[in-house]
Design a protein around this motif. Structure first.
Motif, short mmCIF file in Angstrom:
data_model
loop_
_atom_site.label_atom_id
_atom_site.label_comp_id
_atom_site.label_asym_id
_atom_site.label_seq_id
_atom_site.Cartn_x
_atom_site.Cartn_y
_atom_site.Cartn_z
N ASP A 16 0.69 -1.21 -0.02
CA ASP A 16 0.26 0.39 0.02
C ASP A 16 1.04 1.31 -0.35
N VAL A 75 3.45 1.59 -2.02
CA VAL A 75 3.65 2.05 -3.76
C VAL A 75 3.34 3.06 -4.26
N ASP A 76 1.89 3.46 -4.22
CA ASP A 76 1.03 4.15 -4.76
C ASP A 76 1.69 6.28 -3.71
N GLY A 82 2.02 -6.31 -8.85
CA GLY A 82 1.24 -4.58 -9.04
C GLY A 82 1.85 -3.90 -9.47
N TYR A 83 3.71 -3.83 -8.96
CA TYR A 83 4.15 -2.45 -8.94
C TYR A 83 4.08 -1.57 -10.61
N GLN A 124 1.90 -1.83 -13.14
CA GLN A 124 1.14 -1.13 -13.54
C GLN A 124 1.32 0.13 -12.67
N LYS A 125 1.63 0.12 -11.43
CA LYS A 125 1.02 1.82 -10.87
C LYS A 125 2.39 2.19 -10.90
N GLN A 145 1.21 3.99 -14.46
CA GLN A 145 0.02 4.95 -13.89
C GLN A 145 0.15 6.54 -13.48
N SER A 146 1.62 6.43 -12.52
CA SER A 146 2.19 7.34 -12.39
C SER A 146 3.18 8.23 -12.97
#
Length: 139
Positions: free
Chosen positions: A40, A42-43, A74-75, A77-78, A81-82
């Motif tokens: 949680d 990471v974002d 999932g890193y 894709q995060k 998105q960033s």
């Protein structure tokens, strides 16, 4: 998000301008790694990098070491998105690290994301030049 994690992320955010930021970030990410909900973070970490494009986060530094442990979880894709929100030299460099570690369709996908950085409305000349340099490595 648990209170402990929120507190650590707030401390990280408040320390970003400190001369000792990298050392502080190592301590904080080491603490966060022990949390069940560590992913949680990471974002918020990527957002911190977006909001502070001129900070030296290290090479690769504690934040990259921390988020990369979630590769395949999932890193990636995060990070995409960033970069789509607000690319920085550090996040673009992080994407290049992913490109160097994948093959086939994945590599093509991430190179396409890297190319799209050049079309982003807020890309500086320096970031554009850096992105082009990275792209030249994948021709």
């Amino acid at each position: 998000m648990e209170n402990k994690l929120k507190k650590q992320l707030e401390l990280l955010k408040n320390s970003v301008l400190s001369e000792d930021f990298v050392d502080i970030a190592y301590e904080i990410t080491e603490e966060i790694e022990g949390y069940e909900e560590a992913i949680d973070a990471v974002d918020p970490i990527l957002l911190l990098i977006e909001q502070n494009p001129n900070i030296d986060f290290g090479s690769p530094g504690p934040l990259v070491h921390f988020v990369e442990q979630f590769f395949g979880k999932g890193y990636e894709q995060k990070l995409v998105q960033s970069i789509q929100r607000c690319p920085t030299s550090h996040t673009v460099w992080m994407l290049n690290r992913i490109i160097n570690g994948v093959e086939g369709e994945g590599k093509i996908y991430y190179i396409d994301i890297l190319q799209n950085v050049l079309k982003h409305p807020n890309v500086s000349n320096d970031l554009s030049s850096f992105t082009k340099d990275l792209l030249s490595l994948h021709v």
